[in-house]
Write an enzyme that holds these catalytic residues in place. Structure first.
Site, PDB file in Angstrom:
ATOM      1  N   GLY A  53       0.835  -1.199   0.000  1.00 54.96           N
ATOM      2  CA  GLY A  53       0.000   0.000   0.000  1.00 54.96           C
ATOM      3  C   GLY A  53       0.864   1.241   0.000  1.00 54.96           C
ATOM      4  N   SER A  55       0.557   3.686   1.773  1.00 58.53           N
ATOM      5  CA  SER A  55       0.684   4.222   3.135  1.00 58.53           C
ATOM      6  C   SER A  55       1.618   3.382   3.986  1.00 58.53           C
ATOM      7  CB  SER A  55      -0.691   4.280   3.805  1.00 58.53           C
ATOM      8  OG  SER A  55      -1.244   2.982   3.939  1.00 58.53           O
ATOM      9  N   TYR A  56       2.192   2.317   3.441  1.00 56.62           N
ATOM     10  CA  TYR A  56       3.105   1.462   4.196  1.00 56.62           C
ATOM     11  C   TYR A  56       4.521   2.004   4.092  1.00 56.62           C
ATOM     12  CZ  TYR A  56      -0.694  -1.960   4.116  1.00 56.62           C
ATOM     13  OH  TYR A  56      -1.884  -2.615   4.252  1.00 56.62           O
ATOM     14  N   GLY A  57       4.974   2.587   5.173  1.00 53.82           N
ATOM     15  CA  GLY A  57       6.250   3.277   5.178  1.00 53.82           C
ATOM     16  C   GLY A  57       5.996   4.748   4.960  1.00 53.82           C
ATOM     17  N   SER A  65       7.870   0.633   1.424  1.00 49.97           N
ATOM     18  CA  SER A  65       7.424  -0.725   1.128  1.00 49.97           C
ATOM     19  C   SER A  65       7.312  -0.944  -0.374  1.00 49.97           C
ATOM     20  CB  SER A  65       6.077  -1.001   1.804  1.00 49.97           C
ATOM     21  OG  SER A  65       5.638  -2.312   1.547  1.00 49.97           O
TER      22      SER A  65
END
Length: 326
Positions: A53, A55-57, A65
Site C-alpha cells: 500500500g 501508506s506502508y512506510g 514498502s
C-alpha cells in the site's frame, strides 16, 4: 486505447502489510537482503502475488514498502518471474478529493515500484464517515484501468451493500472489479459468516483476498496465555484474546499433528479451502517457508467442519477493522 493484460492469481500471495508495519517500527536497511531472500523464495515456489500500500512506510520512510518491492522484483531472475503480480492499495486520505488525485497517487506508486501497478485497490471505503468523497476516487481507479495503466481494480474493507454499489458503478463504465480484500481468518469470520461476502463475490465474479489470515500471529501457536507476548499494542490484544480461544487452538493442534503440519499452515490452508486468497506476511525466510508449506495439499471436509465449529464456539474474536463497511 485500452491495453490491459489479463490479471491472474496464484492460490496464495504475500501481504507486505507485515513489512509495512515493520518499516514503521524499527526498520533499517540491514533488513533489505533478508527481505529480498524472502521475495525470491516465494516467487521460486509459485507465490507471485504481493500486496502492499502507498501508506506502508510513511514519514521519513515515505513509500518504502513499494520501493522495496520494486527493487526485489527487478532483481529477481528465475522461475515464475513473468508471473509476478504487484498489488498496491491507495489510501483514501482526506486530501484526496478527486479522480485526478488517485491517478496521481498511482503514478507515485508506479514510480516507486519502477513499473506500472498490476492491481490497484481502494485501501478503504469512506462510506462510514464521508461517503461522497469515495465516488471521485473510484472514478480515478476506473480511469487508470481504461487508460491501460493497471491490469485490474480492487477494493479493501468493503461490505456487501457497498460492494454491490461500487460494482454497478464500475460495470456501467465497462470496468471489471477484480478483487475484494477483507480481514479473514479462523478468528475473524465475520465478513463471510455474518456479512455473506463470499457468496456476493462469487455471484459478481470477484476474488476474495484474506488479509491477516494468522490473526496477527495468534494462530501460529507461538504465543500462549501463560507464555511470552509480543511487544507493543499486540501484547494487550493477545492477553485479551488468548484465554478465550483455547478450544480453537487445541483443534488446530490436533489437525496439524494428524497432517504433520504446523498450526500456521493449517490456518492458512483453511482460508484456501474457503475459496479465498490468503496473504500472510513474512519478514524472514523461516516465516516464508512456513507459509509456503500451506500449499500443495487441502484439508478434507471433516477437518474444515471441525475447525469451523471450534471457531464458532470461541469466546473471543479479532477486533474488526474500523473501516469495514456493511
Amino acid at each position: 486505447m485500452q491495453t490491459n493484460e489479463k490479471l491472474t492469481f496464484p492460490k496464495m500471495g504475500c501481504g507486505t502489510w507485515a513489512w509495512g508495519n515493520r518499516l514503521l517500527w524499527g526498520y533499517d536497511e540491514s533488513m533489505d537482503q533478508e527481505l529480498q531472500n524472502v521475495f525470491n523464495l516465494c516467487v521460486a515456489n509459485g507465490v507471485t502475488l504481493f500486496d502492499t500500500g502507498d501508506s506502508y512506510g510513511t514519514g521519513k520512510l515515505n513509500g518504502r514498502s513499494e520501493m522495496l518491492l520494486g527493487e526485489f522484483s527487478q532483481a529477481y531472475a528465475g522461475a515464475n518471474q513473468d508471473n509476478i503480480c504487484i498489488a498496491t492499495k491507495l489510501a483514501a486520505y482526506p486530501w484526496r478529493w478527486s479522480r485526478k488525485a488517485m491517478i496521481s497517487a498511482c503514478a507515485g506508486s508506479a514510480q516507486r515500484l519502477g513499473k506500472n501497478v498490476d492491481l490497484v485497490q481502494m485501501h478503504w471505503s469512506t462510506a462510514n464517515y464521508f461517503p461522497w468523497q469515495e465516488w471521485g476516487l473510484l472514478d480515478g481507479l476506473a480511469d487508470l484501468y481504461e487508460q491501460g495503466k493497471v491490469k485490474g481494480v480492487g477494493l479493501s474493507n468493503y461490505g456487501p451493500k457497498r460492494l454491490k454499489k461500487v460494482h454497478k458503478k464500475l460495470s456501467d463504465r465497462g470496468v471489471p472489479l477484480t478483487t475484494l480484500q477483507v480481514q479473514y481468518s479462523l478468528l475473524s469470520t465475520y465478513p463471510v459468516t455474518e456479512l455473506g461476502l463470499k457468496e456476493v463475490c462469487d455471484e459478481l465474479g470477484i476474488k476474495l483476498i484474506a488479509y491477516s489470515p494468522l490473526a496477527l500471529g495468534i494462530l501460529t501457536g507461538k504465543y500462549s496465555e501463560k507464555g511470552s507476548f509480543p511487544k507493543g499494542i499486540r501484547s494487550i490484544l493477545f492477553k485479551q484474546i488468548l484465554p478465550g480461544i483455547r478450544p480453537l487452538l487445541l483443534c488446530l493442534e490436533a489437525v496439524a499433528k494428524s497432517r504433520n503440519k504446523t498450526l500456521s499452515q493449517v490456518a492458512i490452508n483453511w482460508c484456501i479451502c474457503k475459496g479465498t486468497i490468503p496473504i500472510p506476511g513474512a519478514k524472514n525466510q523461516a516465516q516464508a517457508e512456513q507459509n509456503i508449506g500451506a500449499l500443495g495439499w487441502e484439508l478434507d471436509s471433516g477437518e474444515v467442519a471441525e475447525l469451523d465449529k471450534a471457531a464458532g464456539n470461541t469466546d473471543k474474536k479479532m477486533v474488526q477493522n474500523i473501516f469495514q463497511t456493511q
